[in-house]
Design an enzyme around this catalytic site. Structure first.
Site, short mmCIF file in Angstrom:
data_model
loop_
_atom_site.label_atom_id
_atom_site.label_comp_id
_atom_site.label_asym_id
_atom_site.label_seq_id
_atom_site.Cartn_x
_atom_site.Cartn_y
_atom_site.Cartn_z
N CYS A 21 9.83 45.59 24.40
CA CYS A 21 11.06 45.81 23.64
C CYS A 21 12.29 45.94 24.53
CB CYS A 21 10.95 47.06 22.78
SG CYS A 21 9.66 46.92 21.56
N ASN A 24 11.33 47.18 13.45
CA ASN A 24 11.44 47.02 14.91
C ASN A 24 11.15 45.56 15.26
OD1 ASN A 24 11.03 46.95 17.65
ND2 ASN A 24 9.58 48.65 17.72
N HIS A 65 17.82 50.44 20.65
CA HIS A 65 16.67 49.67 20.16
C HIS A 65 16.23 50.28 18.84
CE1 HIS A 65 12.95 47.70 19.75
NE2 HIS A 65 12.19 48.69 20.19
#
Ligand code: ACO
Length: 337
Positions: free
Chosen positions: A124, A294, A264
């Protein structure tokens, strides 16, 4: 010499899967998912769509926006594309294991014949690492324009029977066009960090040289993300705080100098916990995990594009990105927009 953000774009698969849709398939509920994560829906790519398809669409979207808004001197897509020197693509779900890079596939689709293209794979955190990599390479002087892309089809590495993980992820891509210009501003600084002691907390175990597929092996479960949710949660809160503090200290600025923080988009509770510890009001953080969940390396560039186009970020604003991911890894970028 400054490295500035010229334009942004995104690609979101049309198929929207709500928490209720998932609750009809597995033992979960809209109430649990929302209260534990802040997620309300996710977009899932069609079976025949790979990360390069979404990455290409997001890149094209950013380039078209640059042309439509008169942000570049070129008048046609082709001439603009031919000025791109670099394509850096972050992903946890590359089209092919090992090679070719997904960036090369996007380069070919775009016809960006003058670009060097490569992937950054830092889960990520990939976009943050890719952004800083592109900044450093453009800063070296002999390259002028870069496309930085975050592209994911996490739905293909998700165990859809495991409620602890499958509710968290979604598909999508975002892209940013960077340009080297005379003057100040642009990407001011970045923080990049890793803590390899947590390598097992977020992992796709099968397929690599540690655990290769073997001849004749029967595949009972597609390779999927395994996660130690508590460990990742604690790490994330810690490194978000550390990254924000480090960037502020190194730049000699205060929290109130920041116009927006784009974290994020993994879990709203992680952002709230970090924000509370630093006394940052919730409205200083931009969140969109309610709609997209996500999307790993795509979450920050998708958010940047939404904010750029909606006017939430304006020219001259001071914007900070901050993120974390497998590795474990973390980082952030400070940008004068
Ligand atoms: N629906 C309903 N119940 C659930 C679900 C679900 N989807 N998932 C877990 N539960 C249950 C558990 O089984 C457990 O039940 P029990 O008490 O009967 O044993 C209960 O809910 C609580 O589970 P916890 O794991 O303690 O829940 P927690 O509040 O810690 O939230 C979560 C879990 C959301 C995963 C959290 O730990 C988290 O967000 N961690 C970080 C994850 C993350 O950010 N991952 C992405 C990293 S980025 C990258 O690189 C991909």
């Amino acid at each position: 010499m400054a490295i500035v953000v010229v334009s942004t774009g995104r690609a979101i698969p049309p198929r929207r899967v709500t928490n209720e849709d998932l609750a009809a398939l597995i033992d979960t509920s809209d109430e649990w998912i929302r209260s534990h994560t802040g997620i309300g829906a996710r977009h899932i790519a069609a079976d025949d769509v790979a990360s390069s398809d979404l990455g290409y669409e997001a890149a094209l979207n950013a380039l078209q926006y640059a042309l439509d808004q008169g942000l570049v001197a070129e008048k046609s897509l082709k001439s603009l594309i031919e000025t791109i020197d670099l394509i850096v693509l972050g992903s946890s779900t590359q089209d092919y294991y090992s090679h070719p890079s997904t960036a090369c596939i996007v380069q070919n689709k775009l016809g960006a014949v003058n670009a060097a293209a490569f992937d950054i794979t830092e889960a990520c955190s990939s976009f943050i690492f890719a952004f800083e990599t592109a900044r450093a390479l453009l800063g070296a002087g002999n390259r002028r324009r870069a496309l930085v892309i975050g592209a994911e089809v996490l739905s293909k590495i998700t165990n859809w029977d495991e409620r602890e993980t499958c509710v968290l992820f979604g598909d999508g891509a975002g892209a940013v066009l960077l340009e080297q210009k005379e003057g100040g501003g642009g990407i001011i600084r970045s923080v990049l960090g890793s803590d390899g002691s947590g390598w097992e907390h977020l992992i796709l175990r099968r397929g690599g040289s540690r655990n290769p597929w073997k001849k004749g092996e029967v595949v009972e479960q597609v390779p999927a993300i395994e996660m130690n949710g508590h460990a990742v949660y604690n790490f994330a809160v810690k490194v978000i705080i550390k990254t924000i503090k480090t960037m502020l200290d190194e730049e000699g600025i205060e929290l109130h100098d920041l116009d927006l923080i784009i974290p994020h988009q993994a879990n709203g509770r992680i952002i709230q916990a970090a924000g509370k510890r630093l006394n940052i009001p919730e409205e200083k953080f931009y969140t969109n995990m309610e709609e997209y969940a996500n999307t790993s390396s795509a979450s920050i560039p998708i958010a940047l594009d939404e904010c750029n186009r909606s006017g939430r970020i304006k020219r001259g604003d001071l914007v900070m990105t901050v993120g974390f991911g497998g590795g474990l890894s973390y980082g952030g970028n400070l940008i004068r927009w």
